[in-house]
Design a protein around this motif. Structure first.
Motif, PDB file in Angstrom:
ATOM      1  N   TYR A   1       0.828  -1.197   0.000  1.00 27.63           N
ATOM      2  CA  TYR A   1       0.000   0.000   0.000  1.00 27.63           C
ATOM      3  C   TYR A   1       0.865   1.250   0.000  1.00 27.63           C
ATOM      4  CZ  TYR A   1      -3.869  -3.061   1.281  1.00 27.63           C
ATOM      5  OH  TYR A   1      -4.810  -4.055   1.292  1.00 27.63           O
ATOM      6  N   CYS A   2       0.219   2.348  -0.413  1.00 24.49           N
ATOM      7  CA  CYS A   2       0.798   3.676  -0.289  1.00 24.49           C
ATOM      8  C   CYS A   2      -0.025   4.402   0.768  1.00 24.49           C
ATOM      9  CB  CYS A   2       0.721   4.425  -1.616  1.00 24.49           C
ATOM     10  SG  CYS A   2       1.228   6.162  -1.470  1.00 24.49           S
ATOM     11  N   LYS A   3       0.675   4.934   1.784  1.00 22.01           N
ATOM     12  CA  LYS A   3      -0.011   5.699   2.826  1.00 22.01           C
ATOM     13  C   LYS A   3       0.373   7.163   2.659  1.00 22.01           C
ATOM     14  CE  LYS A   3      -0.812   5.835   7.814  1.00 22.01           C
ATOM     15  NZ  LYS A   3      -0.910   7.229   8.014  1.00 22.01           N
ATOM     16  N   SER A   4      -0.622   7.975   2.400  1.00 20.11           N
ATOM     17  CA  SER A   4      -0.419   9.406   2.256  1.00 20.11           C
ATOM     18  C   SER A   4      -1.392  10.095   3.213  1.00 20.11           C
ATOM     19  CB  SER A   4      -0.682   9.844   0.819  1.00 20.11           C
ATOM     20  OG  SER A   4      -0.461  11.220   0.679  1.00 20.11           O
ATOM     21  N   GLY A   5      -0.852  10.652   4.301  1.00 20.02           N
ATOM     22  CA  GLY A   5      -1.708  11.218   5.348  1.00 20.02           C
ATOM     23  C   GLY A   5      -2.475  10.101   6.015  1.00 20.02           C
ATOM     24  N   VAL A   6      -3.809  10.216   6.006  1.00 23.96           N
ATOM     25  CA  VAL A   6      -4.632   9.166   6.595  1.00 23.96           C
ATOM     26  C   VAL A   6      -5.129   8.193   5.524  1.00 23.96           C
ATOM     27  CG1 VAL A   6      -5.362  10.538   8.574  1.00 23.96           C
ATOM     28  CG2 VAL A   6      -6.707  10.592   6.463  1.00 23.96           C
ATOM     29  N   LYS A   7      -4.855   8.521   4.278  1.00 26.56           N
ATOM     30  CA  LYS A   7      -5.345   7.710   3.163  1.00 26.56           C
ATOM     31  C   LYS A   7      -4.370   6.567   2.846  1.00 26.56           C
ATOM     32  CE  LYS A   7      -7.263   8.589  -1.399  1.00 26.56           C
ATOM     33  NZ  LYS A   7      -7.349   9.573  -2.462  1.00 26.56           N
ATOM     34  N   VAL A   8      -4.904   5.351   2.716  1.00 25.04           N
ATOM     35  CA  VAL A   8      -4.110   4.177   2.346  1.00 25.04           C
ATOM     36  C   VAL A   8      -4.713   3.588   1.077  1.00 25.04           C
ATOM     37  CG1 VAL A   8      -3.339   1.882   3.069  1.00 25.04           C
ATOM     38  CG2 VAL A   8      -3.555   3.696   4.760  1.00 25.04           C
ATOM     39  N   ILE A   9      -3.875   3.502   0.018  1.00 20.47           N
ATOM     40  CA  ILE A   9      -4.377   2.972  -1.255  1.00 20.47           C
ATOM     41  C   ILE A   9      -3.467   1.831  -1.738  1.00 20.47           C
ATOM     42  CG2 ILE A   9      -5.478   5.136  -1.967  1.00 20.47           C
ATOM     43  CD1 ILE A   9      -3.021   5.598  -3.801  1.00 20.47           C
ATOM     44  N   PRO A  10      -4.040   0.864  -2.454  1.00 21.37           N
ATOM     45  CA  PRO A  10      -3.200  -0.198  -3.026  1.00 21.37           C
ATOM     46  C   PRO A  10      -2.184   0.392  -3.991  1.00 21.37           C
ATOM     47  CG  PRO A  10      -5.529  -0.751  -3.208  1.00 21.37           C
ATOM     48  CD  PRO A  10      -5.448   0.679  -2.760  1.00 21.37           C
ATOM     49  N   LEU A  11      -0.983  -0.158  -3.989  1.00 24.23           N
ATOM     50  CA  LEU A  11       0.107   0.389  -4.808  1.00 24.23           C
ATOM     51  C   LEU A  11       0.367  -0.531  -6.001  1.00 24.23           C
ATOM     52  CD1 LEU A  11       2.086   2.672  -5.169  1.00 24.23           C
ATOM     53  CD2 LEU A  11       3.616   1.514  -3.589  1.00 24.23           C
ATOM     54  N   GLN A  12      -0.353  -0.260  -7.083  1.00 27.36           N
ATOM     55  CA  GLN A  12      -0.188  -1.046  -8.302  1.00 27.36           C
ATOM     56  C   GLN A  12       1.218  -0.870  -8.846  1.00 27.36           C
ATOM     57  OE1 GLN A  12      -3.073  -0.219 -11.360  1.00 27.36           O
ATOM     58  NE2 GLN A  12      -2.325  -1.872 -12.660  1.00 27.36           N
ATOM     59  N   GLY A  13       1.852  -1.977  -9.259  1.00 31.85           N
ATOM     60  CA  GLY A  13       3.183  -1.925  -9.856  1.00 31.85           C
ATOM     61  C   GLY A  13       4.325  -2.081  -8.860  1.00 31.85           C
TER      62      GLY A  13
ATOM     63  N   VAL B   1       4.103  -1.234   3.360  1.00 36.54           N
ATOM     64  CA  VAL B   1       3.629   0.141   3.160  1.00 36.54           C
ATOM     65  C   VAL B   1       4.765   1.047   2.696  1.00 36.54           C
ATOM     66  CG1 VAL B   1       2.559   2.142   4.276  1.00 36.54           C
ATOM     67  CG2 VAL B   1       1.877  -0.165   4.957  1.00 36.54           C
ATOM     68  N   TYR B   2       4.481   1.813   1.645  1.00 36.99           N
ATOM     69  CA  TYR B   2       5.316   2.939   1.228  1.00 36.99           C
ATOM     70  C   TYR B   2       4.611   4.213   1.672  1.00 36.99           C
ATOM     71  CZ  TYR B   2       8.360   0.297  -1.947  1.00 36.99           C
ATOM     72  OH  TYR B   2       9.292  -0.566  -2.490  1.00 36.99           O
ATOM     73  N   THR B   3       5.375   5.286   1.747  1.00 34.37           N
ATOM     74  CA  THR B   3       4.784   6.579   2.097  1.00 34.37           C
ATOM     75  C   THR B   3       5.503   7.673   1.307  1.00 34.37           C
ATOM     76  OG1 THR B   3       4.192   8.054   3.927  1.00 34.37           O
ATOM     77  CG2 THR B   3       6.309   6.942   4.082  1.00 34.37           C
ATOM     78  N   SER B   4       4.932   8.862   1.333  1.00 33.33           N
ATOM     79  CA  SER B   4       5.570   9.997   0.677  1.00 33.33           C
ATOM     80  C   SER B   4       6.414  10.793   1.663  1.00 33.33           C
ATOM     81  CB  SER B   4       4.504  10.895   0.050  1.00 33.33           C
ATOM     82  OG  SER B   4       3.591  11.309   1.052  1.00 33.33           O
ATOM     83  N   GLU B   5       6.259  10.512   2.938  1.00 27.68           N
ATOM     84  CA  GLU B   5       6.978  11.252   3.969  1.00 27.68           C
ATOM     85  C   GLU B   5       8.354  10.638   4.223  1.00 27.68           C
ATOM     86  OE1 GLU B   5       4.442  11.330   7.451  1.00 27.68           O
ATOM     87  OE2 GLU B   5       2.687  11.286   6.165  1.00 27.68           O
ATOM     88  N   SER B   6       9.357  11.489   4.418  1.00 25.50           N
ATOM     89  CA  SER B   6      10.685  10.965   4.668  1.00 25.50           C
ATOM     90  C   SER B   6      10.803  10.430   6.100  1.00 25.50           C
ATOM     91  CB  SER B   6      11.751  12.043   4.422  1.00 25.50           C
ATOM     92  OG  SER B   6      11.499  13.139   5.244  1.00 25.50           O
ATOM     93  N   ASN B   7       9.974  10.906   7.030  1.00 28.03           N
ATOM     94  CA  ASN B   7       9.935  10.385   8.402  1.00 28.03           C
ATOM     95  C   ASN B   7       8.481  10.075   8.720  1.00 28.03           C
ATOM     96  OD1 ASN B   7      10.364   9.663  11.008  1.00 28.03           O
ATOM     97  ND2 ASN B   7      11.034  11.684  11.721  1.00 28.03           N
ATOM     98  N   PRO B   8       8.000   8.872   8.313  1.00 29.19           N
ATOM     99  CA  PRO B   8       6.577   8.582   8.432  1.00 29.19           C
ATOM    100  C   PRO B   8       6.061   8.420   9.843  1.00 29.19           C
ATOM    101  CG  PRO B   8       7.759   6.645   7.707  1.00 29.19           C
ATOM    102  CD  PRO B   8       8.744   7.777   7.760  1.00 29.19           C
TER     103      PRO B   8
END
Length: 180
Positions: A61-73, A171-178
């Motif tokens: 998954y990709c977690k961005s803020g409170v949103k978690v979405i499946p990470l295709q690819g 989980v991946y995230t966009s934040e450098s310190n999640p």
């Protein structure tokens, strides 16, 4: 007289040995092989019930803020150690899963033909390897996505002759310190 006593003692000893040999043969515990009891052991090559392939599945998954979405690819890396017949360890070797589908599901396989003859797997771990999204490329250690999720329990898929291991979700995230 001494000769007669010695002769009697030897006769009794030989008779008792003969009785023991006959008794052990009759009881089935003698040392002669019984050909009908010795069969070639079943190996992976001739036993349809021994899994021939291992499969690894999981979710990313990709977690961005409170949103978690499946990470295709997204791709996972599976790294394994093996030992040879003398118990010498191999260098670690890795393989990649197929890219995750639209639901974030990834799957990878390892078959015996991909491992050196006479080598036995002793440990495998799954890791996050690659995210296709530039905005969600920072891996996290949720469920050991960075440190490696040990493949420990599995489900047998007899129809596919496979041991199927499950890991994650990673989980991946966009934040450098999640802050996980």
């Amino acid at each position: 007289m001494a000769f007669r006593a010695l002769s009697l003692a030897i006769s009794v000893l030989l008779l008792s040995l003969a009785v023991n040999v006959v008794a052990s043969s009759a009881s089935g515990y003698d040392y002669s092989p019984k050909p009908e009891l010795y069969h070639k052991p079943k190996t992976e090559d001739n036993n349809p019930f021994i899994p021939k392939t291992i499969g690894i599945q999981g979710l990313v998954y990709c977690k961005s803020g409170v949103k978690v979405i499946p990470l295709q690819g997204a791709v996972a890396r599976i790294t394994c150690l093996a030992v040879d017949q003398n118990r010498y360890e191999s260098a670690p070797f890795s393989f990649l899963s197929d890219p995750a589908d639209a639901k974030g599901y990834f799957f990878g396989t390892l078959s015996p033909s991909e491992i050196e003859d006479e080598w036995k797997l002793i440990e495998c771990k799954a890791f996050l390897e690659n995210s296709p999204l530039q905005t969600c490329k920072v891996p996290t250690d949720v469920n050991n996505g960075i440190s490696g999720a040990v493949l420990s329990s599995y489900t047998l898929l007899n129809d596919n002759h496979m041991k199927l291991y499950s890991v994650g979700p990673f989980v991946y995230t966009s934040e450098s310190n999640p802050g996980f």
